[in-house]
Design an enzyme around this catalytic site. Structure first.
Site, PDB file in Angstrom:
ATOM      1  N   ASP A  98       5.120   8.211   2.863  1.00 19.65           N
ATOM      2  CA  ASP A  98       4.143   8.354   1.791  1.00 19.65           C
ATOM      3  C   ASP A  98       2.779   7.856   2.259  1.00 19.65           C
ATOM      4  O   ASP A  98       2.667   7.052   3.190  1.00 19.65           O
ATOM      5  CB  ASP A  98       4.583   7.617   0.529  1.00 19.65           C
ATOM      6  CG  ASP A  98       4.701   6.117   0.728  1.00 19.65           C
ATOM      7  OD1 ASP A  98       5.258   5.704   1.763  1.00 19.65           O
ATOM      8  OD2 ASP A  98       4.243   5.358  -0.153  1.00 19.65           O
ATOM      9  N   GLU A 111       6.394   3.332   0.155  1.00 21.22           N
ATOM     10  CA  GLU A 111       5.989   2.006   0.640  1.00 21.22           C
ATOM     11  C   GLU A 111       4.646   1.600   0.071  1.00 21.22           C
ATOM     12  O   GLU A 111       4.419   0.424  -0.241  1.00 21.22           O
ATOM     13  CB  GLU A 111       5.931   2.012   2.168  1.00 21.22           C
ATOM     14  CG  GLU A 111       5.672   0.639   2.792  1.00 21.22           C
ATOM     15  CD  GLU A 111       4.206   0.307   2.983  1.00 21.22           C
ATOM     16  OE1 GLU A 111       3.901  -0.867   3.265  1.00 21.22           O
ATOM     17  OE2 GLU A 111       3.350   1.212   2.843  1.00 21.22           O
TER      18      GLU A 111
END
Length: 395
Positions: A81, A145
């Protein structure tokens, strides 16, 4: 155990091409953007068993090579991400175009940290196919994250432990280098906790302060105390813990009204002298003193981003340092700089060290990474794998 040699090229995966493919996946957190599907297909093709460990809408991928539970298990953790791109007009390239210009690959996530994921995946695929180790290799990738989600890497670790899968050692591929690849690795990071203070007094007319109890003097005094109180002087591997006052608010639009409440936010970064519980106890001692002094009520809610993690210098950090030095010519220093990372979810499971690229443009407009650095990182990861499984019990 078989003697391990450098891998041949027949199972080569180009880490630059893989980085570009991942950058083209639009994975603004927590969107999966097909990045984990791409990785799963690639790893499965090369002998990894892959499983999605999604939880509460958060995408996660667990991949493992090898079934020998008697051998050692080495893990890699990363994320696909990325943070939002901001205004696309500020970019000189397509944020998700993965354009390569003059040896530089551009795109959101190119540094943080799709290149790290690609480099380790490429290194691991070559390693397990060309010099199969007596043991297992894990690749644990989350799609959340950047949000600090408890359903990302933490969910993967909890799933592993529930299924009796334990790694002996992990590395995390966050950008750790300072000026050039290989000049630093991280053996720890500070913990982060945010405290939300609310001071409650008695509302009243500002012309009759004796009929009210203004919470603002209590808050000002409390914040001054926090600002003047050093939490510690640092430790051998950590700088002093810090407290920053980030917001102050009364929510009071009237100039002639003493407010009933006022609020402030504290951002606290703490080293290995502390746990979050000890930090909160320290905050409570200050708030209780202010309550007694001013006759107000103070509540302190909090959000824990992560505990401080620390892997003392030892066999794992030395192996990583040796591997980096062999491949780059420089021996990395061991640091604990920076904010939190997903290593905070791993350190209670097993020893963990972070090693990756430089991070000068992470989260910035026109984020980019050198093609040469991606290739160099792949060789470093390959050396770590060979040295780890060829260390004959030294780690």
């Amino acid at each position: 155990m078989n003697k391990l040699s450098a891998p041949r090229a027949q199972h080569a995966v180009d880490p630059v091409e893989l980085t570009a493919d991942l950058v083209r996946c639009q994975t603004v957190t927590p969107e999966e953007g097909s990045a984990l599907k791409l990785l799963s297909a690639l790893l499965s093709e090369h002998g990894f068993q892959c499983q999605r460990i999604d939880r509460n809408g958060i995408p996660n991928l667990f991949a493992i090579w090898g079934e020998d539970r008697n051998g050692r298990t080495f893990g890699f953790n990363g994320h696909t991400d990325v943070v939002p791109i901001g205004d696309p007009k500020d970019w000189t390239v397509d944020p998700f175009g993965a354009e390569i210009r003059d040896g530089i690959l551009y795109g959101r996530g190119s540094t943080d940290m799709k290149s790290g994921v690609a480099a380790f995946a490429a290194a691991a695929i070559e390693f397990v196919n060309e010099t199969p180790p007596d043991g297992r290799v894990i690749i644990a990738i989350t799609g959340a994250e950047e949000t600090g989600s408890p359903d990302g890497t933490r969910a993967i670790v909890q799933w592993m432990e529930a299924n009796d899968i334990r790694a002996d050692h992990f590395i995390v591929g966050e950008p750790t280098s300072l000026k050039s690849i290989g000049d630093a690795i991280k053996i720890g990071r500070r913990g982060t906790i945010t405290v939300f203070l609310t001071v409650t007094g008695v509302q009243g007319h500002s012309g009759y302060p004796e009929k009210a109890n203004n919470p603002l003097p209590a808050l000002v005094d409390l914040l001054q105390g926090f600002g003047q109180a050093a939490m510690d002087e640092g430790t051998e591997f950590f700088a002093p813990s810090t407290l920053a006052i980030t917001t102050i608010d009364t929510g009071n639009p009237a100039r002639n009204v003493i407010p009933a409440t006022c609020k402030a936010t504290l951002s606290i970064r703490f080293n290995d002298k502390w746990t979050s519980g000890k930090v909160l106890d320290w905050v409570s001692r200050h708030t209780r003193a202010a309550e007694d002094k001013f006759g107000v009520t103070i509540s302190a809610d909090h959000y824990l981003s992560g505990e401080c993690f620390f892997t003392p210098p030892g066999a794992l950090s030395k192996l990583v340092q040796d591997a980096v030095e062999q491949e780059t010519g420089q021996r990395p220093q061991m640091t604990t700089l920076g904010g939190s990372s997903d290593a905070r979810h791993l350190f209670k499971h097993c020893p963990v060290v972070e090693v990756g690229l430089t991070g000068e443009t992470l989260h910035q407009v026109d984020e980019h990474v050198s093609v040469a650095e991606i290739n160099a990182l792949k060789t470093v990861y390959g050396r770590i794998l060979r040295d780890y499984f060829g260390s004959e019990g030294k780690i």
